[in-house]
Design a protein around this motif. Structure first.
Motif, PDB file in Angstrom:
ATOM      1  N   LEU A 106       1.250  -1.258  -0.082  1.00 27.95           N
ATOM      2  CA  LEU A 106       0.151   0.017  -0.286  1.00 27.95           C
ATOM      3  C   LEU A 106       0.460   1.462   0.532  1.00 27.95           C
ATOM      4  O   LEU A 106       0.427   1.852  -0.551  1.00 27.95           O
ATOM      5  N   PHE A 107       1.425   0.946   1.150  1.00 30.08           N
ATOM      6  CA  PHE A 107       2.582   2.326   0.829  1.00 30.08           C
ATOM      7  C   PHE A 107       3.112   2.619  -0.408  1.00 30.08           C
ATOM      8  O   PHE A 107       3.328   3.693  -0.740  1.00 30.08           O
ATOM      9  N   ARG A 108       3.758   1.441  -0.826  1.00 28.23           N
ATOM     10  CA  ARG A 108       5.171   1.957  -2.499  1.00 28.23           C
ATOM     11  C   ARG A 108       4.056   2.126  -3.468  1.00 28.23           C
ATOM     12  O   ARG A 108       4.564   2.392  -4.289  1.00 28.23           O
ATOM     13  N   ASP A 109       2.477   0.729  -3.864  1.00 30.48           N
ATOM     14  CA  ASP A 109       1.933   1.091  -4.947  1.00 30.48           C
ATOM     15  C   ASP A 109       0.860   2.381  -5.081  1.00 30.48           C
ATOM     16  O   ASP A 109       0.597   2.569  -6.138  1.00 30.48           O
ATOM     17  N   CYS A 110       0.444   2.614  -3.795  1.00 31.70           N
ATOM     18  CA  CYS A 110      -0.822   2.970  -4.054  1.00 31.70           C
ATOM     19  C   CYS A 110      -0.708   4.203  -2.840  1.00 31.70           C
ATOM     20  O   CYS A 110      -0.764   5.745  -3.787  1.00 31.70           O
ATOM     21  N   LEU A 111       0.011   4.549  -2.060  1.00 33.04           N
ATOM     22  CA  LEU A 111       0.008   5.765  -1.292  1.00 33.04           C
ATOM     23  C   LEU A 111       1.158   6.425  -1.568  1.00 33.04           C
ATOM     24  O   LEU A 111       1.649   8.216  -1.770  1.00 33.04           O
ATOM     25  N   LYS A 112       2.172   5.709  -2.443  1.00 33.12           N
ATOM     26  CA  LYS A 112       3.483   6.142  -2.810  1.00 33.12           C
ATOM     27  C   LYS A 112       4.353   7.223  -1.976  1.00 33.12           C
ATOM     28  O   LYS A 112       4.351   7.994  -1.895  1.00 33.12           O
ATOM     29  N   LEU A 113       4.569   6.184  -0.487  1.00 32.76           N
ATOM     30  CA  LEU A 113       5.322   7.193   0.145  1.00 32.76           C
ATOM     31  C   LEU A 113       6.176   6.665   1.010  1.00 32.76           C
ATOM     32  O   LEU A 113       6.642   5.249   0.866  1.00 32.76           O
ATOM     33  N   ASP A 114       7.389   7.418   0.691  1.00 37.68           N
ATOM     34  CA  ASP A 114       8.828   6.411   1.205  1.00 37.68           C
ATOM     35  C   ASP A 114       8.611   5.918   2.671  1.00 37.68           C
ATOM     36  O   ASP A 114       8.767   7.303   3.205  1.00 37.68           O
ATOM     37  N   VAL A 115       8.810   4.449   3.644  1.00 34.96           N
ATOM     38  CA  VAL A 115       8.620   4.913   4.931  1.00 34.96           C
ATOM     39  C   VAL A 115      10.177   4.092   4.903  1.00 34.96           C
ATOM     40  O   VAL A 115      10.239   2.918   4.054  1.00 34.96           O
ATOM     41  N   SER A 116      10.120   3.546   6.182  1.00 33.50           N
ATOM     42  CA  SER A 116      11.129   2.513   6.831  1.00 33.50           C
ATOM     43  C   SER A 116      10.057   1.933   7.146  1.00 33.50           C
ATOM     44  O   SER A 116       9.648   1.871   7.867  1.00 33.50           O
ATOM     45  N   TYR A 117      10.867  -0.127   7.984  1.00 31.50           N
ATOM     46  CA  TYR A 117      10.031  -0.544   8.787  1.00 31.50           C
ATOM     47  C   TYR A 117      11.208  -1.085  10.286  1.00 31.50           C
ATOM     48  O   TYR A 117      11.878  -1.562   9.601  1.00 31.50           O
ATOM     49  N   LYS A 118      10.527  -1.705  11.047  1.00 33.61           N
ATOM     50  CA  LYS A 118      11.226  -2.416  11.846  1.00 33.61           C
ATOM     51  C   LYS A 118      10.054  -3.157  12.366  1.00 33.61           C
ATOM     52  O   LYS A 118       9.113  -3.062  12.852  1.00 33.61           O
ATOM     53  N   THR A 119      10.813  -4.611  13.122  1.00 36.25           N
ATOM     54  CA  THR A 119       9.948  -5.349  13.718  1.00 36.25           C
ATOM     55  C   THR A 119       9.489  -5.134  14.984  1.00 36.25           C
ATOM     56  O   THR A 119      10.692  -5.491  15.855  1.00 36.25           O
ATOM     57  N   GLY A 120       8.461  -5.820  15.758  1.00 36.88           N
ATOM     58  CA  GLY A 120       8.378  -5.821  17.352  1.00 36.88           C
ATOM     59  C   GLY A 120       7.165  -5.871  17.899  1.00 36.88           C
ATOM     60  O   GLY A 120       6.113  -5.740  16.639  1.00 36.88           O
ATOM     61  N   SER A 121       7.270  -5.946  18.925  1.00 34.04           N
ATOM     62  CA  SER A 121       5.824  -6.358  19.589  1.00 34.04           C
ATOM     63  C   SER A 121       5.065  -4.691  19.951  1.00 34.04           C
ATOM     64  O   SER A 121       5.607  -3.598  20.215  1.00 34.04           O
ATOM     65  N   VAL A 122       4.403  -4.378  19.239  1.00 36.53           N
ATOM     66  CA  VAL A 122       3.529  -3.287  19.628  1.00 36.53           C
ATOM     67  C   VAL A 122       2.934  -2.949  20.514  1.00 36.53           C
ATOM     68  O   VAL A 122       3.150  -1.900  21.369  1.00 36.53           O
ATOM     69  N   SER A 123       3.063  -3.898  21.633  1.00 35.04           N
ATOM     70  CA  SER A 123       1.900  -3.490  22.685  1.00 35.04           C
ATOM     71  C   SER A 123       3.155  -3.395  23.784  1.00 35.04           C
ATOM     72  O   SER A 123       3.218  -2.667  24.343  1.00 35.04           O
ATOM     73  N   ASP A 124       4.045  -4.310  23.529  1.00 33.03           N
ATOM     74  CA  ASP A 124       5.555  -4.303  24.651  1.00 33.03           C
ATOM     75  C   ASP A 124       6.355  -2.885  24.552  1.00 33.03           C
ATOM     76  O   ASP A 124       5.781  -1.793  24.880  1.00 33.03           O
ATOM     77  N   PHE A 125       6.283  -2.241  22.793  1.00 32.81           N
ATOM     78  CA  PHE A 125       6.469  -0.518  23.223  1.00 32.81           C
ATOM     79  C   PHE A 125       5.722   0.273  23.349  1.00 32.81           C
ATOM     80  O   PHE A 125       6.277   1.481  24.348  1.00 32.81           O
TER      81      PHE A 125
END
Length: 281
Positions: free
Chosen positions: A119-138
């Motif tokens: 969605l970000f790459r092809d639809c919204l066309k926004l350049d973002v980065s990602y990291k993986t983790g537990s959302v609740s823990d953060f």
């Protein structure tokens, strides 16, 4: 020589969205010719990939990665034809202003993370980065990410969090983009399990009966789901009505398009065929 019968090892995602399917299995309403194994979508993907389960609900992405290992169960899936409510990007700033930001993505679902990237790459066309983790823990530690992808019960819990006033419902975003349903999860049968012996319970029949039970007893399911405390009866009724449990023609179109775009992005080697299981004993 006749193959020996074996008891089904069945994977069960620990989310409310599959309660209509699994409640009749957990309570013995459909017999006991199977053993249930619980986990997140990612954990069950790993269990299926390792050959530790015979049949399981799993990420659509897992089937796309290893179609040579699995058959699809016919007529059953988990997805949406609009807002899904339990696959959400929550954000402290408007979604259109997330360019250049780092997004925290859950490790629990490969499909949702792949759809978000798409969605970000092809639809919204926004350049973002990602990291993986537990959302609740953060969040519980007070280390609030600017934006986070959360799924399942976690999404239901955080969907009205005042710290995150902006949301992107991934099921709704896909529908608006393509006009098709999005299938987050499918039910798969291990080809190796099929080859090695006959099951004491036909998995296609088992899940067809489970799905029919859920359709006919959805009010009872909503009553059970209310005990989790995420939503009231009205909210849960809306939630279950938003979900798609079919894998008909339109759902298959949506699934094939998702696979096509995954292949174009080189996230999978090629577009897999949808090969369905049929009882062979």
């Amino acid at each position: 020589m006749q193959k020996s019968l074996k008891k089904l090892r069945v994977g069960r995602i620990r989310y409310l969205n599959v309660l209509p399917i699994y409640h009749p299995l957990e309570t013995g309403l459909l017999g006991e010719n199977f053993d249930l194994v619980y986990g997140t979508p990612a954990e069950l993907n790993e269990q299926m990939d390792a050959g530790n389960l015979d049949v399981s609900s799993c990420s659509s992405f897992e089937y796309a990665r290893h179609p040579e290992k699995y058959f699809l169960l016919p007529d059953i899936a988990i997805g949406s034809a609009g807002p899904v409510m339990s696959v959400l990007l929550i954000s402290q700033k408007p979604i259109s202003e997330l360019g250049g930001e780092e997004i925290l993505t859950t490790a629990q679902s490969h499909t949702s993370a792949a759809l978000l990237r798409m969605l970000f790459r092809d639809c919204l066309k926004l350049d973002v980065s990602y990291k993986t983790g537990s959302v609740s823990d953060f969040i519980d530690q007070g280390d609030l990410p600017t934006a986070a992808l959360c799924i399942g019960d976690e999404a239901l819990r955080l969907r009205n969090d005042d710290r995150y006033p902006y949301r992107l419902d991934l099921g709704e975003a896909w529908r608006e983009w393509t006009g098709l349903p999005f299938i987050f999860g499918v039910w798969i049968v291990s080809r190796k399990s099929v080859e090695s012996g006959c099951f004491t319970q036909d998995p296609a029949e088992l899940f067809r009966n489970a799905k029919n039970w859920g359709d006919e007893n959805i009010e009872q399911v909503i009553g059970l789901a209310e005990k989790a405390g995420y939503m009231d009866t009205e909210g849960l009724t809306q939630y279950f009505q938003s979900l798609v449990y079919d894998l008909g023609e339109e759902e298959q179109k949506g699934l094939r398009l998702f696979f096509k775009r995954l292949a174009e992005a080189k996230e999978i080697p090629s577009v897999p065929e949808l090969e369905f299981y049929s009882h062979q004993c």
